[in-house]
Design a protein around this motif. Structure first.
Motif, PDB file in Angstrom:
ATOM      1  N   ASN A  93     -40.975  41.544 -19.945  1.00 45.14           N
ATOM      2  CA  ASN A  93     -39.789  40.709 -20.095  1.00 45.14           C
ATOM      3  C   ASN A  93     -38.735  41.489 -20.882  1.00 45.14           C
ATOM      4  O   ASN A  93     -38.898  41.754 -22.074  1.00 45.14           O
ATOM      5  CB  ASN A  93     -40.155  39.416 -20.827  1.00 45.14           C
ATOM      6  CG  ASN A  93     -38.996  38.482 -20.994  1.00 45.14           C
ATOM      7  OD1 ASN A  93     -37.959  38.851 -21.532  1.00 45.14           O
ATOM      8  ND2 ASN A  93     -39.177  37.246 -20.561  1.00 45.14           N
ATOM      9  N   GLU A  94     -37.653  41.851 -20.212  1.00 50.78           N
ATOM     10  CA  GLU A  94     -36.609  42.679 -20.825  1.00 50.78           C
ATOM     11  C   GLU A  94     -36.019  42.033 -22.074  1.00 50.78           C
ATOM     12  O   GLU A  94     -35.821  42.708 -23.092  1.00 50.78           O
ATOM     13  CB  GLU A  94     -35.499  42.924 -19.799  1.00 50.78           C
ATOM     14  CG  GLU A  94     -34.333  43.706 -20.332  1.00 50.78           C
ATOM     15  CD  GLU A  94     -33.203  43.788 -19.331  1.00 50.78           C
ATOM     16  OE1 GLU A  94     -32.115  43.274 -19.638  1.00 50.78           O
ATOM     17  OE2 GLU A  94     -33.411  44.367 -18.253  1.00 50.78           O
ATOM     18  N   GLU A  95     -35.729  40.744 -22.018  1.00 53.19           N
ATOM     19  CA  GLU A  95     -35.140  40.044 -23.163  1.00 53.19           C
ATOM     20  C   GLU A  95     -36.041  40.117 -24.394  1.00 53.19           C
ATOM     21  O   GLU A  95     -35.575  40.384 -25.497  1.00 53.19           O
ATOM     22  CB  GLU A  95     -34.898  38.566 -22.827  1.00 53.19           C
ATOM     23  CG  GLU A  95     -33.508  38.261 -22.369  1.00 53.19           C
ATOM     24  CD  GLU A  95     -33.343  36.772 -22.082  1.00 53.19           C
ATOM     25  OE1 GLU A  95     -33.890  35.924 -22.815  1.00 53.19           O
ATOM     26  OE2 GLU A  95     -32.647  36.473 -21.107  1.00 53.19           O
ATOM     27  N   GLN A  96     -37.324  39.858 -24.188  1.00 56.90           N
ATOM     28  CA  GLN A  96     -38.254  39.891 -25.317  1.00 56.90           C
ATOM     29  C   GLN A  96     -38.405  41.303 -25.868  1.00 56.90           C
ATOM     30  O   GLN A  96     -38.497  41.494 -27.083  1.00 56.90           O
ATOM     31  CB  GLN A  96     -39.619  39.329 -24.911  1.00 56.90           C
ATOM     32  CG  GLN A  96     -39.592  37.849 -24.674  1.00 56.90           C
ATOM     33  CD  GLN A  96     -40.950  37.296 -24.292  1.00 56.90           C
ATOM     34  OE1 GLN A  96     -41.920  38.033 -24.144  1.00 56.90           O
ATOM     35  NE2 GLN A  96     -41.020  35.988 -24.122  1.00 56.90           N
ATOM     36  N   LEU A  97     -38.433  42.283 -24.989  1.00 61.11           N
ATOM     37  CA  LEU A  97     -38.560  43.675 -25.436  1.00 61.11           C
ATOM     38  C   LEU A  97     -37.348  44.098 -26.247  1.00 61.11           C
ATOM     39  O   LEU A  97     -37.481  44.692 -27.324  1.00 61.11           O
ATOM     40  CB  LEU A  97     -38.755  44.601 -24.231  1.00 61.11           C
ATOM     41  CG  LEU A  97     -38.966  46.075 -24.558  1.00 61.11           C
ATOM     42  CD1 LEU A  97     -40.220  46.276 -25.395  1.00 61.11           C
ATOM     43  CD2 LEU A  97     -39.037  46.885 -23.287  1.00 61.11           C
TER      44      LEU A  97
END
Length: 133
Positions: A93-97
């Motif tokens: 998940n790009e946002e979480q990363l």
């Protein structure tokens, strides 16, 4: 001494004993590579803290027991560096990363990958800049 938290997530859905051994061997090799890279950067005076989630967790979500323990250690100031073998060992998940990366950097910590070392930060910073994140 650098306190390095290494996070690894290994999806395991229950397979034969040979597959299970392969998963374990892969995790050990990942950790060994992380140790090697960290020692090249920081020298021998490193303490490694391992955070491993092994099981059927969603790779798109960081709500995992060891991940939460690692975050707590970060919040308490118990880590100087966060490291992973590859970024997708944390989440897909790009946002979480990106949120995790920004938190790591805001705490003055380094963020490494086994393949890119400290250059991982340069690549992520450039990605954030280009995508206005």
């Amino acid at each position: 001494m650098k306190r390095i938290g290494i996070y690894h997530y290994q999806y395991y859905r229950g397979a034969c004993k040979l597959c299970y051994r392969h998963f374990i061997q892969e995790m050990v090799e990942s950790y060994e590579k992380c140790h090697e890279v960290a020692k090249e950067i920081y020298g021998e005076d490193c303490e490694f803290l391992h955070y491993t989630d092994f099981g059927q967790y969603d790779s798109n979500d960081t709500d995992r027991p060891s991940f939460r323990r690692m975050k707590e250690a970060m919040e308490k100031g118990e880590l100087d560096v966060l490291m992973c073998y590859t970024l997708n060992n944390i989440t897909t998940n790009e946002e979480q990363l990106i949120a995790l990366y920004k938190e790591v950097r805001a705490r003055g910590m380094d963020f490494l990958t086994a393949g890119k070392g400290l250059d991982a930060m340069k690549f992520i910073d450039k990605y954030i800049e280009q995508n206005h994140l």
